[in-house]
Motif scaffolding. Structure first.
Motif, short mmCIF file in Angstrom:
data_model
loop_
_atom_site.label_atom_id
_atom_site.label_comp_id
_atom_site.label_asym_id
_atom_site.label_seq_id
_atom_site.Cartn_x
_atom_site.Cartn_y
_atom_site.Cartn_z
N SER A 23 1.22 0.08 -9.90
CA SER A 23 -0.01 -0.73 -9.10
C SER A 23 0.42 -1.69 -8.53
O SER A 23 1.95 -2.63 -8.77
CB SER A 23 -0.53 -0.44 -10.33
OG SER A 23 -0.69 -2.20 -10.88
N ARG A 24 -0.84 -2.45 -7.78
CA ARG A 24 -0.13 -3.92 -7.03
C ARG A 24 0.16 -4.97 -8.18
O ARG A 24 1.40 -5.23 -7.99
CB ARG A 24 -1.53 -4.30 -6.21
CG ARG A 24 -1.08 -5.89 -5.22
CD ARG A 24 -0.31 -5.19 -3.78
NE ARG A 24 -1.39 -4.64 -3.33
CZ ARG A 24 -1.56 -4.34 -1.97
NH1 ARG A 24 -2.03 -5.90 -2.05
NH2 ARG A 24 -2.46 -3.79 -1.58
N ALA B 56 0.73 -0.74 0.16
CA ALA B 56 -0.11 -0.11 -0.64
C ALA B 56 1.10 0.97 -0.17
O ALA B 56 0.92 2.34 -0.51
CB ALA B 56 -1.18 0.36 1.18
N GLU C 85 2.13 1.72 -3.31
CA GLU C 85 1.26 2.29 -4.82
C GLU C 85 1.12 3.48 -4.45
O GLU C 85 0.49 4.66 -5.61
CB GLU C 85 -0.15 1.05 -4.03
CG GLU C 85 0.39 -0.05 -4.54
CD GLU C 85 -1.50 -0.72 -3.92
OE1 GLU C 85 -2.17 -0.65 -4.15
OE2 GLU C 85 -0.81 -1.39 -3.20
#
Lengths: 96, 334
Positions: free
Chosen positions: B113-114, B105, B108
Motif C-alpha cells: 500500500s501507499r 501506483a 502498488e
C-alpha cells in the motif's frame, strides 16, 4: 500496517481529443469523485493531453483473470476467416 | 528524475530460493521463458518472490526519490530571479510530484500500500537517491540540477522503459517523455548566465557545476565489478544497461555540453581516449557515496524531517477529506 484510512484508488481514462476513445492512463488515490477528477486533471493532463477525463473506482472494475487467458482468447486463434485478408479475390476487384 | 542504481543496497538474498513444488518449478520455467522471449510481465501474472521484492524495492525507492527530489529545487521557487523562471521551476517541481505518483501506483500493483511505502521512507527503512542529500546553495544549483542531475537520471531511466515489469515500464515511458524539458530548462538557464551574465554569475555557475559533478557520477551506482545484484537484474530484464556503461555515456555527452556552455568539470584526469573513443575520467570517491547513502550526507536529516513534517501536518486534511466522502456517501444512500 492498516490501510483503511488510505484514500481509495481510482483508475483514470483520458480522451486526448474529440472523436477518439478514452484510454486508460494510470491511477491515483482520492477521497471522492470530485477530488479524483481534479487530481486526474492535474496529474495526467499537464500538457494538454486531454479533452475529457473519466475516473472509476478501481474496486468497481471487473477484470478477466490472466490465468484464464488461453481459455478466453484461444478460440479466436483458428478463425482466420474473420479477417478480410483470408479471401483471395481477383486483382481487379481486390479493393473490395 | 531520478532513479539511482539501487542495486547498491545489498540486503537482497540469493536469486533462487528453493522451490517447494513441481507446480512452482513449472511456473518458474514459464516465467523464465517469457523473460527470455522479451515478453512483459503484468501485475497479476505469476512472478518469483524475489523478482517481486526487487522490483518493489527499486520502484518504491525511485518514487521516494521523485518526492524527496522536490525539496532541493522547491527551495528556490520563491527566490527564482524572474517570473518566467519561477513558472518553469514550479512546473518542473510539479512534474516530479507527478512522477512520484506514477511510480507509487506502479509499486502498488505489486501488492503493497501507499501508506506502507511512505512509512518505510519516513522510518528510514527505504532509501532514495543520494543526490538529494546535497544542498542547493545558489540559483545556479537549480540549473545545474536540471542539466546534470536530470541528465544523469534520463540516462538511467531510458533503458527502464523496456523493463520486463510492464506497469513500471509504462510509468517510465510517461516520465521520460516529460523529463527532457527538465534537462533543457536547466541547461538553458545556465546558458543565459554564461553568455549574458556578469563575471560573478559565470563564477557562480562554475562553482555549482564543481559541486554537482562528482555526486552526479555516483548516481549511476557502484562500478560493475562491485554491483553484486546487477547480473540478476539483467537476467530478469529489470536492468538493461550496466552502471559503468551508463556513466560513460553520461560523461561523453556532458563533455560536449560543457564546452558549449563554457564550463569545466573538477577532474584533472578527464581526457579524450582515442583508442576507446570515450572520455576517460578520474577515480570516484565511493566512500563519500556510501557515507551519503548511509545517512551522513549534508542534508539527509533535513530532507527526511521535511517529508515527515509534511506527512504529519497533512494528516488532518487526509482524514477530513475521507470523513467528508463517507458522510456524502451515507447521505446519498439515505
Amino acid at each position: 500496517m492498516s490501510t483503511e484510512n488510505e484514500w481509495p484508488l481510482w483508475e483514470v481514462f483520458v480522451r486526448t481529443k474529440a472523436g477518439l476513445d478514452h484510454k486508460h492512463c494510470g491511477s491515483l488515490h482520492a477521497a471522492d469523485p470530485k477530488m479524483a477528477l481534479q487530481m486526474a486533471r492535474d496529474v495526467y493532463t499537464r500538457r494538454q493531453e486531454g479533452s475529457s477525463v473519466w475516473v472509476v473506482r478501481s474496486d468497481q472494475i471487473v477484470a478477466s483473470d490472466p490465468g484464464d487467458k488461453d481459455m478466453l482468447f484461444d478460440p479466436a486463434e483458428d478463425k482466420v476467416y474473420r479477417h478480410p485478408t483470408f479471401y483471395k479475390l481477383p486483382d481487379s476487384v481486390d479493393h473490395m | 528524475m531520478y532513479t539511482q542504481a539501487m542495486d547498491t543496497l545489498r540486503e537482497e538474498g540469493g536469486d533462487k530460493p528453493p522451490l517447494r513444488t513441481a507446480e512452482e518449478a513449472q511456473l518458474q520455467q514459464r516465467f523464465d521463458n517469457r523473460i527470455d522471449a522479451g515478453e512483459f510481465i503484468e501485475a497479476k501474472d505469476w512472478m518469483p518472490e524475489n523478482y517481486r521484492k526487487t522490483l518493489l524495492r527499486q520502484i518504491s525507492q525511485h518514487a521516494h526519490s521523485e518526492i524527496v527530489g522536490m525539496l532541493p529545487e522547491g527551495n528556490w521557487i520563491t527566490r527564482a530571479p524572474t517570473l518566467k523562471r519561477k513558472a518553469i521551476l514550479l512546473a518542473k517541481v510539479q512534474d516530479e510530484g507527478g512522477h512520484g505518483l506514477y511510480l507509487y501506483a506502479a509499486a502498488e500493483t505489486l501488492g503493497t500500500s501507499r501508506d506502507q511505502m511512505l512509512d518505510a521512507l519516513h522510518t528510514g527503512k527505504a532509501k532514495y537517491s543520494s543526490i538529494f542529500n546535497y544542498p542547493t546553495l545558489t540559483w545556479a544549483d537549480v540549473g545545474a540540477i536540471g542539466w546534470l542531475v536530470d541528465g544523469a537520471a534520463i540516462m538511467n531511466q531510458v533503458p527502464i522503459c523496456r523493463c520486463s515489469y510492464a506497469p513500471y515500464a509504462r510509468a517510465m515511458v510517461r516520465i521520460c517523455r516529460e523529463e527532457s524539458f527538465h534537462q533543457r530548462q536547466g541547461y538553458d538557464s545556465l546558458l543565459v548566465m554564461m553568455k549574458e551574465g556578469t563575471e560573478a554569475q559565470r563564477a557562480m555557475v562554475q562553482e555549482a557545476v564543481n559541486r554537482w559533478w562528482w555526486p552526479c557520477l555516483m548516481m549511476f551506482g557502484p562500478p560493475d565489478d562491485q554491483s553484486p545484484n546487477s547480473a540478476q537484474g539483467m537476467r530478469w530484464g529489470i536492468k538493461r544497461v550496466s552502471n559503468d556503461t551508463l556513466r560513460q555515456k553520461f560523461v561523453d555527452a556532458a563533455m560536449q555540453q560543457a564546452e558549449v556552455l563554457g564550463v569545466s568539470f573538477p577532474d584533472p584526469d578527464l581526457r579524450w581516449n582515442e583508442a576507446t573513443g570515450h572520455w576517460d575520467y578520474g577515480k570516484i570517491d565511493w566512500s563519500e557515496f556510501w557515507r551519503v547513502v548511509g545517512g551522513e550526507g549534508p542534508c539527509n536529516r533535513e530532507r527526511l524531517a521535511a517529508r515527515v513534517k509534511a506527512w504529519e501536518e497533512g494528516k488532518w486534511v487526509r482524514e477530513a477529506a475521507l470523513a467528508h466522502a463517507r458522510k456524502s456517501d451515507l447521505k446519498e444512500a439515505a
